[in-house]
Design a protein around this motif. Structure first.
Motif, PDB file in Angstrom:
ATOM      1  N   SER A  77      37.708  56.091  55.153  1.00  0.00           N
ATOM      2  CA  SER A  77      37.727  57.492  54.470  1.00  0.00           C
ATOM      3  C   SER A  77      36.667  58.517  54.707  1.00  0.00           C
ATOM      4  CB  SER A  77      37.825  57.294  53.101  1.00  0.00           C
ATOM      5  OG  SER A  77      36.662  56.566  52.605  1.00  0.00           O
ATOM      6  N   ALA A  78      35.471  58.072  55.285  1.00  0.00           N
ATOM      7  CA  ALA A  78      34.204  58.665  55.387  1.00  0.00           C
ATOM      8  C   ALA A  78      34.211  59.310  56.872  1.00  0.00           C
ATOM      9  CB  ALA A  78      33.039  57.913  55.141  1.00  0.00           C
ATOM     10  N   LYS A  79      35.523  58.835  57.853  1.00  0.00           N
ATOM     11  CA  LYS A  79      35.448  59.345  59.201  1.00  0.00           C
ATOM     12  C   LYS A  79      35.760  60.782  59.282  1.00  0.00           C
ATOM     13  CE  LYS A  79      38.214  56.820  61.528  1.00  0.00           C
ATOM     14  NZ  LYS A  79      38.809  56.239  62.657  1.00  0.00           N
ATOM     15  N   PRO A  80      34.882  61.512  60.149  1.00  0.00           N
ATOM     16  CA  PRO A  80      35.400  62.764  60.355  1.00  0.00           C
ATOM     17  C   PRO A  80      36.827  62.942  60.981  1.00  0.00           C
ATOM     18  CG  PRO A  80      33.354  62.334  61.361  1.00  0.00           C
ATOM     19  CD  PRO A  80      34.042  60.921  61.082  1.00  0.00           C
ATOM     20  N   LEU A  81      37.544  63.966  60.432  1.00  0.00           N
ATOM     21  CA  LEU A  81      39.099  64.294  60.933  1.00  0.00           C
ATOM     22  C   LEU A  81      39.499  63.740  62.518  1.00  0.00           C
ATOM     23  CD1 LEU A  81      41.741  65.120  59.915  1.00  0.00           C
ATOM     24  CD2 LEU A  81      41.071  67.455  60.325  1.00  0.00           C
ATOM     25  N   LEU A  82      38.554  64.387  63.224  1.00  0.00           N
ATOM     26  CA  LEU A  82      38.757  64.113  64.697  1.00  0.00           C
ATOM     27  C   LEU A  82      39.044  62.675  65.042  1.00  0.00           C
ATOM     28  CD1 LEU A  82      39.061  65.129  67.581  1.00  0.00           C
ATOM     29  CD2 LEU A  82      36.549  65.027  68.105  1.00  0.00           C
ATOM     30  N   TYR A  83      38.087  62.066  64.395  1.00  0.00           N
ATOM     31  CA  TYR A  83      38.242  60.372  64.703  1.00  0.00           C
ATOM     32  C   TYR A  83      39.374  59.845  63.858  1.00  0.00           C
ATOM     33  CZ  TYR A  83      33.854  61.819  66.839  1.00  0.00           C
ATOM     34  OH  TYR A  83      33.011  62.514  67.828  1.00  0.00           O
ATOM     35  N   LYS A  84      39.712  60.301  62.639  1.00  0.00           N
ATOM     36  CA  LYS A  84      40.816  59.782  61.963  1.00  0.00           C
ATOM     37  C   LYS A  84      42.056  60.085  63.002  1.00  0.00           C
ATOM     38  CE  LYS A  84      39.451  60.268  57.199  1.00  0.00           C
ATOM     39  NZ  LYS A  84      39.704  60.840  55.984  1.00  0.00           N
TER      40      LYS A  84
END
Length: 658
Positions: A77-84
């Protein structure tokens, strides 16, 4: 509910792919236009269903739906959107979804833009494309389902491999797969042509745009992967001859040979069987890369999975795709009668030499990549085949290829003389020899091989530009006439010049970086200074910083000359909190002529920190040249003759020909 929708869409896509893989062949055999048209509609339907399924998987990652097993294993959940988003294809299951998505989109593109193709040829091309889709969809659904649920769902996920949390790796797999999967279209065209028993200039005209598009994307994918390896892994190099790197290079070499061979088929109605064989091999080598990455037979930072069961499935599929195609080739290729007689010294002869050298390079890489695996399988012995082997084998063959590359465009079709072509290139040759001598005497007299390679880079650039200058009569006619000739020059020819010259730029960057770099490894405490490549390097401070999902130590390395600060490098050592894994983050000060490159190792204020510094001359030229090479391919692809393909013949004419 959305993951179930994606799973159901994937099952429907498999059913549609089975329809597309059978009925169009029946229609082509019977001359039934309705069944052949069904293949086109099935390709579009399959693409829609797989897009829907892929969108469902992406939604699960973006929304952090931890009831889905693959999201738990590869996101947080803490990953930046790009890496999601990039996490969707940053794992085995998701990467296979990306593979079938691109495969379906290519099939839809053939269905939409293949109106100039004969109906039977298009139906068979779509049918063979569908069989590839059936294999991969079955693989996903039965061994690698990305929509498996977990109950109860965990509160959060395990995160993503920290090495993959980088913008370069967000875009590298899609570009690479566009290249890999793009060669499936040329593979399908080759098998369809074998079934029809007809390979002619029109077929080559249809194949070339697909080959060129796949080649351009694969070039960009390899370039981005090399750049990522350079600035993320912290070892200061750009190519390590890793087996997975080699797996991407082999289809690129085969695809390059296919591009040049298709030109001979189109222009001179020759090399038909050879061109078909190259189309089969280019895609087969792409599948080989898929097997290496997912089989567990090797360990690499690029590898997605270490599951032998999955590897055996892909190996069986690889053997079926390659073996079946080669069996069809052995049966039907003798019927492909070639024409266009020519002398050894001719444009055709030059392209054949180019093909032989490219295929020899490909075979060299294949041998060096697979030999350790075969030896381990047969005897259990462990050997490593690395840079020394490839430098001793790949480089000399490349020299022969570079030497011939600039001469070929000066040769005429059917028959030519070598002397006049060499006379036109005498200035380029003289400048290349001077550059070679200067490199050997001024830069490093002990690196003779590097000096020779540097000379070949100059030869490639000047020889390619001289050919275009000769074509537009630069300096021999007025500027307005030169401009008119340049505008009238086919874009395919201009793209060829850009690609060949850009290859020379890559050679110069690779040679300078590998042979004439400067490296410093030492321990610094705060305030320590050292001399490095003409600069004074000072470790000014090391401070803690915090990112969205990591903690880090960031150093400040001040580079100064004559008391004046030139730049401050800020390498980091990051600890990703979820995986508890440390990753070095490099800092690079770059201009067009060199990179100054720093990494921060382990340490503390008492003992100091280990710092690596590299001075890499002309390093930016490697990726600039490779990007320009792909740009040259896209310029060629914009040529109107390739965009419109061959004119479609009427059914009455086709029936009369039959």
């Amino acid at each position: 509910m959305i993951p179930e929708l994606g799973h159901f869409a994937l099952i429907l896509a498999l059913a549609v792919a089975l329809v597309q893989a059978t009925l169009p062949f029946v229609g082509a055999a019977r001359g039934d236009i309705r069944l052949m048209e069904l293949g086109r509609m099935a390709a579009l339907t399959q693409a829609f269903l797989i897009v829907l399924s892929f969108a469902a998987l992406m939604q699960a990652y973006v929304a952090s739906d931890f009831s889905v097993a693959t999201v738990v294993a590869n996101s947080h959940s803490a990953k930046p959107l790009l890496y999601k988003i990039s996490g969707v294809w940053g794992n085995h299951e998701g990467s296979m979804m990306l593979w079938v998505l691109i495969l379906a989109l290519f099939g839809a593109a053939v269905a939409l833009f293949g109106e100039t193709l004969p109906d039977t040829l298009r139906a068979r091309v779509l049918g063979f494309q569908a069989w590839i889709g059936v294999g991969f969809l079955a693989f996903i659904l039965f061994t690698s389902n990305p929509f498996l649920r977990l109950s109860p769902a965990p509160a959060d996920g395990n995160g993503m491999n920290p090495l993959l949390q980088d913008p370069g790796l967000a875009f590298h797999p899609p570009l690479l797969y566009l290249g890999y999967v793009g060669f499936s279209v040329t593979y399908a065209f080759a098998l369809a042509a074998l079934l029809e028993g007809r390979v002619d200039a029109a077929w080559a005209r249809w194949v070339r745009p697909w080959t060129l598009a796949a080649w351009c994307f694969l070039t960009l994918g390899i370039t981005l992967g090399s750049w990522w390896s350079y600035y993320i892994l912290g070892w200061g190099g750009f190519w390590f001859w890793d087996p997975v790197e080699n797996a991407s290079l082999m289809p690129w070499l085969a695809g390059t040979a296919l591009l040049h061979s298709a030109i001979v088929v189109e222009k001179r109605d020759a090399l038909k069987s050879w061109t078909v064989l190259l189309a089969i091999l280019a895609f087969s080598l792409s599948l080989l890369g898929t097997f290496l990455v997912r089989s567990g037979v090797l360990t690499s930072v690029h590898a997605f999975a270490q599951d032998p069961a999955r590897g055996m499935f892909i190996l069986g599929f690889l053997l079926a795709v390659t073996g079946g195609a080669l069996a069809l080739y052995a049966w039907r290729a003798p019927s492909l009668q070639g024409g266009g007689l020519f002398q050894p010294i001719s444009r055709e002869g030059g392209l054949i030499l180019n093909n032989l050298l490219l295929c020899t390079l490909c075979a060299t890489v294949l041998l060096g990549t697979l030999y350790p695996l075969f030896l381990d399988l047969v005897s259990g012995a462990k050997v490593s085949v690395g840079p020394p082997f490839f430098n001793a084998t790949f480089v000399p063959i490349s020299f022969a290829l570079f030497a011939a590359l600039c001469v070929g465009p000066y040769l005429g079709w059917k028959r030519a003389e070598l002397g006049p072509a060499l006379v036109k290139l005498r200035s380029a040759f003289a400048i290349a020899v001077i550059a070679m001598i200067l490199a050997a005497t001024v830069i490093d007299r002990h690196a003779a091989l590097a000096a020779i390679a540097f000379g070949f880079g100059i030869w490639l650039i000047l020889g390619s530009l001289y050919e275009l200058a000769d074509r537009v009569k630069l300096g021999r006619v007025s500027w307005s006439e030169t401009r008119r000739r340049l505008l009238a020059t086919p874009r395919a020819s201009i793209g060829m010049t850009i690609a060949h010259a850009s290859l020379g730029v890559v050679v110069l960057g690779a040679v300078a970086t590998a042979a004439w770099n400067v490296e410093l490894i030492r321990t610094f405490r705060i305030g320590d200074q050292a001399e490095f490549a003409g600069w004074q390097v000072t470790l000014s401070k090391v401070e803690p910083v915090r990112g969205p999902n990591y903690e880090a130590e960031r150093a400040a390395l001040t580079l100064s000359r004559d008391g004046q600060t030139v730049t401050v490098l800020t390498p980091e050592r990051r600890l990703f909190l979820v995986q508890r894994r440390e990753v070095a983050e490099t800092s690079i000060h770059s201009n067009l002529l060199r990179d100054v490159y720093a990494t921060l190792g382990e340490g503390d204020a008492q003992k100091g920190w280990t710092v690596r510094l590299y001075y890499n001359p002309l390093a930016p030229w490697i990726w600039l040249g490779a990007a320009l090479c792909a740009f040259g391919g896209f310029v060629s692809l914009s040529d109107r003759r390739l965009r419109i393909g061959a004119p479609k013949r009427s059914r009455a004419v086709l029936q009369a020909a039959e």
